[in-house]
Enzyme design. Structure first.
Site, PDB file in Angstrom:
ATOM      1  N   ARG A  55      -1.189  25.584  22.168  1.00 31.80           N
ATOM      2  CA  ARG A  55      -2.052  24.727  21.531  1.00 31.80           C
ATOM      3  C   ARG A  55      -2.329  23.262  22.317  1.00 31.80           C
ATOM      4  NH1 ARG A  55       0.985  21.428  18.149  1.00 31.80           N
ATOM      5  NH2 ARG A  55       2.067  23.333  17.361  1.00 31.80           N
ATOM      6  N   TYR A 108     -27.456  17.016  11.944  1.00 36.38           N
ATOM      7  CA  TYR A 108     -27.166  18.334  11.588  1.00 36.38           C
ATOM      8  C   TYR A 108     -26.466  18.441  10.314  1.00 36.38           C
ATOM      9  CZ  TYR A 108     -24.407  22.503  11.674  1.00 36.38           C
ATOM     10  OH  TYR A 108     -23.768  23.625  11.257  1.00 36.38           O
ATOM     11  N   ASP A 180     -24.196  13.267  20.100  1.00 34.87           N
ATOM     12  CA  ASP A 180     -24.168  14.879  19.905  1.00 34.87           C
ATOM     13  C   ASP A 180     -25.191  15.208  21.091  1.00 34.87           C
ATOM     14  OD1 ASP A 180     -24.642  17.370  19.195  1.00 34.87           O
ATOM     15  OD2 ASP A 180     -24.148  17.179  17.098  1.00 34.87           O
ATOM     16  N   LYS A 205     -23.726  26.521  21.449  1.00 30.64           N
ATOM     17  CA  LYS A 205     -25.102  26.670  21.714  1.00 30.64           C
ATOM     18  C   LYS A 205     -25.325  26.856  23.251  1.00 30.64           C
ATOM     19  CE  LYS A 205     -25.029  26.265  17.125  1.00 30.64           C
ATOM     20  NZ  LYS A 205     -24.163  25.136  16.659  1.00 30.64           N
TER      21      LYS A 205
END
Ligand SMILES: Cc1ncc(COP(=O)(O)O)c(C=O)c1O
Length: 385
Positions: A55, A108, A180, A205
């Protein structure tokens, strides 16, 4: 982190940054370190790399993060389980109750939901602003404003924001500028070089590029911010697994060639759409008549693979186009090698219904893939009828 490939070009760094052959075996490709924990030489005696628990850090993820930092021209990168996990960690590190955030008026939908439905519960206010209007952004800044959140190009209307101008406004207000960069990718646009403090990605993406993995990233050159993000990511646990990190790293290697082909194909699709009698408006920053074209030409290398358009006949006509393509698959998401089509109003941006961010109901969004451009144009023309 030191980057021995720093002096090299983008394409070289995409393949080599953070990706030295494995020191133990010579494996040319970074291995998938599918382990949750690492043996220690005595209590507190961490071995090479200082790994203790996945982690906190994992070597496959470290390779991805070094490559992402190099491509964005930042000192640090952190990978996340999704783009929204990256947004969550960024925002929760940057704001406190009583603070204020400026977001794009066509952000978004998931980003809008996070700010509007989640952060609002913790006393964080937001103002949606048309970010291509620099004066409107300046006017929206308050003493409590801690973040200006930028998408450029925006999703789904392909609006363009002037990153350098907005960085100036943010810094005058002692706020942070987050960009972004999901639509543009670091191949087409370098926000940190234009003054942004933080770059955010949905690596799901274009960076992953093959529609087979969900992920996110934050890149910054600010040591203190990086420490805050790393602390909260470790505390909250929103990390990608080793295989997801590996898939994303593999995607990065071909980012440059894919983005050139996405841009080539999008240009062909746009050319066909602008002259079609049923198409009422085409949104693509490469068009000289696009309101943001000049700024886009200044800050982007090319204009990318995302195209939106409206059709005559309203919502039903837009839904019919979405139902009528064969090569363009009807699906959410974007940035993969295959072409996708969607209706933002009913799909990706449904959560904005009834808000200031609601999108037009006759809007269709395309993620133009890297298939044959002739086939893609023909598919759209048939669907438009
Ligand atoms: C511009 C943009 N930012 C962030 C996200 C969220 O990323 P993810 O779906 O990987 O959580 C998306 C997802 O579509 C997006 O399009």
């Amino acid at each position: 982190m030191t980057d021995s490939t720093a002096r090299h070009g983008f394409e070289t760094r995409a393949i080599h940054a953070g990706q030295e052959p494995d020191p133990h075996t010579g494996s040319v490709i970074v291995p998938i370190y599918q382990t949750s924990t690492f043996a220690q030489d005595g209590v507190g005696g961490l071995r090479a790399g200082g790994y203790e628990y996945s982690r906190t850090a994992n070597p496959t993820r470290t390779a991805l993060e070094e490559c992402l930092a190099s491509l964005e021209g930042g000192r640090h990168a952190l990978a996340f389980a999704s783009g929204m996990a990256a947004s969550d960690i960024a925002l929760r590190s940057l704001v406190r109750p009583g603070d204020h955030v400026i977001i794009p008026d066509d952000a978004y939908g998931g980003t809008f939901r996070l700010v509007d439905k989640v952060l609002s519960q913790w006393g964080v206010e937001h103002t949606p602003v048309h970010l291509s209007d620099v004066d409107a952004v300046r006017a929206a800044v308050r003493t409590e404003t801690k973040v200006i959140w930028v998408e450029t190009p925006t999703n789904p209307l392909l609006g363009i924001a002037d990153i350098a101008a907005l960085a100036g406004i943010a810094h005058d207000a002692e706020a942070r500028l987050v960009v972004d960069n999901t639509f543009a990718t670091p191949y087409l646009q370098s926000p940190l070089g234009l003054g942004a403090d933080i770059v955010l990605h949905s690596t799901t993406k274009y960076l992953g590029g093959h529609s087979d993995v969900v992920g996110g990233a934050l890149v910054t050159s600010d040591d203190e911010l990086h420490e805050k993000f790393a602390f909260l990511r470790n505390a909250a646990g929103s990390v990608p697994g080793p295989f997801d990190s590996w898939l994303t790293l593999r995607g990065l290697k071909t980012l440059a060639v894919r983005m050139d082909r996405h841009s080539d194909n999008a240009e062909r699709v746009v050319e066909a759409l602008v002259s079609h009698p049923k198409v009422t408006k085409v949104f693509y920053p490469g068009l000289v008549e696009h309101a943001g074209h000049e700024v886009a030409a200044k800050q982007m290398r090319r204009f990318g693979g995302m195209v939106s358009f409206t059709v005559s006949g309203g919502e039903q006509a837009a839904l019919d186009v979405c139902a009528g393509t064969k090569l363009f698959t009807l699906a959410e998401s974007l940035g993969g090698i295959e072409s996708l089509i969607e209706h933002p109003g009913k799909m990706t941006h449904a959560s904005t219904a009834g808000s200031a961010l609601q999108v037009p109901d006759d809007l269709v969004r395309l993620s133009v893939g890297i298939e044959s451009a002739d086939d893609l144009v023909e598919d759209l023309l048939v669907a438009l009828g």
